[in-house]
Write a protein that holds these residues in place. Sequence first.
Motif, mmCIF file in Angstrom:
data_model
loop_
_atom_site.group_PDB
_atom_site.id
_atom_site.type_symbol
_atom_site.label_atom_id
_atom_site.label_comp_id
_atom_site.label_asym_id
_atom_site.label_seq_id
_atom_site.Cartn_x
_atom_site.Cartn_y
_atom_site.Cartn_z
ATOM 1 N N TRP A 1 39.104 45.300 48.688
ATOM 2 C CA TRP A 1 39.967 46.231 47.967
ATOM 3 C C TRP A 1 39.605 46.238 46.478
ATOM 4 C CZ3 TRP A 1 42.934 43.874 44.183
ATOM 5 C CH2 TRP A 1 43.155 42.506 44.320
ATOM 6 N N LEU A 2 40.001 47.320 45.802
ATOM 7 C CA LEU A 2 39.770 47.492 44.376
ATOM 8 C C LEU A 2 41.098 47.759 43.679
ATOM 9 C CD1 LEU A 2 36.645 49.847 44.486
ATOM 10 C CD2 LEU A 2 36.651 47.423 43.872
ATOM 11 N N PRO A 3 41.237 47.358 42.407
ATOM 12 C CA PRO A 3 42.495 47.612 41.693
ATOM 13 C C PRO A 3 42.651 49.089 41.345
ATOM 14 C CG PRO A 3 40.892 46.579 40.243
ATOM 15 C CD PRO A 3 40.284 46.576 41.611
ATOM 16 N N ILE A 4 43.896 49.572 41.381
ATOM 17 C CA ILE A 4 44.213 50.934 40.959
ATOM 18 C C ILE A 4 44.707 50.880 39.524
ATOM 19 C CG2 ILE A 4 45.683 52.946 41.325
ATOM 20 C CD1 ILE A 4 45.802 52.305 44.244
ATOM 21 N N GLY A 5 43.947 51.441 38.616
ATOM 22 C CA GLY A 5 44.344 51.440 37.217
ATOM 23 C C GLY A 5 44.295 50.048 36.612
#
Length: 467
Positions: A119-123
């Motif tokens: 997963w990747l961070p949102i903002g």
Amino acid sequence: MAINNSDVKLFESQRLTDEEDGGGRVTGSEVIDGNVNNLFRDISRLDRTIGDVALRKAFIGISTDNSDAYLGSHLILTEPPKDPNVSVLLFNTDDQTDERADARNRIESYVVPGIEASWLPIGDQLQGQRTIVGYQREELAIPEIGEVYKLTTPDEQVSQFVRITGLTHQVATFTYNQGGKFVDFTRRKLEMDISAALITTFIGAQPFPGIPEEETSTVHTTQIADTSRYYGIQSVSANITAGDLTIKAASVYNALVPSAKVESPLLDQYGGYTGKTMVATSASTRNVACRFVHISGNQSRTYLQRGVLPKTLSLSLEGGTFEDDGAGLLIHKSGSNNYSQLTVDYELGEINVWRASSYTTASASASYQPAVAITGAAVSGAIPITNQNRGFNYTLNMAEAKPRPGTLVVSYIALGKWQDIRDTGAGQLSGSGSGTIIFATGSAAITHGCHARPGQRHRLQLCGAER
């Protein structure tokens, strides 16, 4: 004269504090037995509410005037704390001069960074936050409560390990601008509570179908690296009689740092593993012309507008020929090579390249077999672990249901947590272990980092298997 029990003493270190420089060298001051707060201070109400880790360094020594031979000594815990919310453990750093900061690093080295997270961070995730928001593909494994991740800033100057204490997720629709045209795509949105507040701001980006265009913080999974041995005390759960070869204890675990357990019910979830695999939509090869556009730094990108069947892509770019390896990388085959890395997203038909210097906006040509990602049901199996087959290496024979490339997942339990080893699609297995697989025969060899205990099971899962 003999060395008596009263001659074996516990000596203080230079600083009996929880400051960074606590510990240090041995002193001649004895820790007097029976004195209140002789090593640790009282437990405050705040510590009882939010938890605390207290580290104290002490030395075992012999204080006697005779010259009798010292044959060795040992240290054990003979009585557990009367407070059930307090736990005590002993460990040795094998260092006569180290301080509390060194001991803390030793404890925190229980986990080490592994592969990039799913997963990747949102903002931007702001300093002081106790919740992280991220996104991932729907078919990927959802992070579990208790997992530890390492966050690193883009300049790699600051990093932090965080433990997931709570999790909610849902599939959401996002929109991005592709050449003036707005395109919708779906991803799973994750909201994860963490055990400690963020120590700095970790840069994120808005959700994107492929690799984000902006430079963002990286997220890595962690793996167990048992560098220290801890010694505690546990009560037995059954009587011990003479001649017994086994004993039953209340638990083999003890609290090392404060933690909390949270139960999260999951609804409408698949009972078995599912994953996407690429399936050809045409028997013929498609030849297309494409042009790379600058994204950021030395990175450029193009789209083939169709999904790509792994190991069928050939790219001609700036006098060089590159072919994909089936695991998402393009390998140089002939001609010139001005690039440090080339990757392909098979599902999106997205190619990203990083030039060794500057960037490229050059035209290129590509040939590939079109494909689409499908989700298939899993074929699952288990290997019982006994005293006879307990080990680090295992072989699997899946001739009756050969797994499709990129779909094999082998899971095992280590210290109560499931660990996964996944097929990259190119014949290698990686993750919390390593291995190889021969797709033509369905044979696989697996190596993992810790023994499974007798009575546990290794869970074997296959998706899109061919019978």
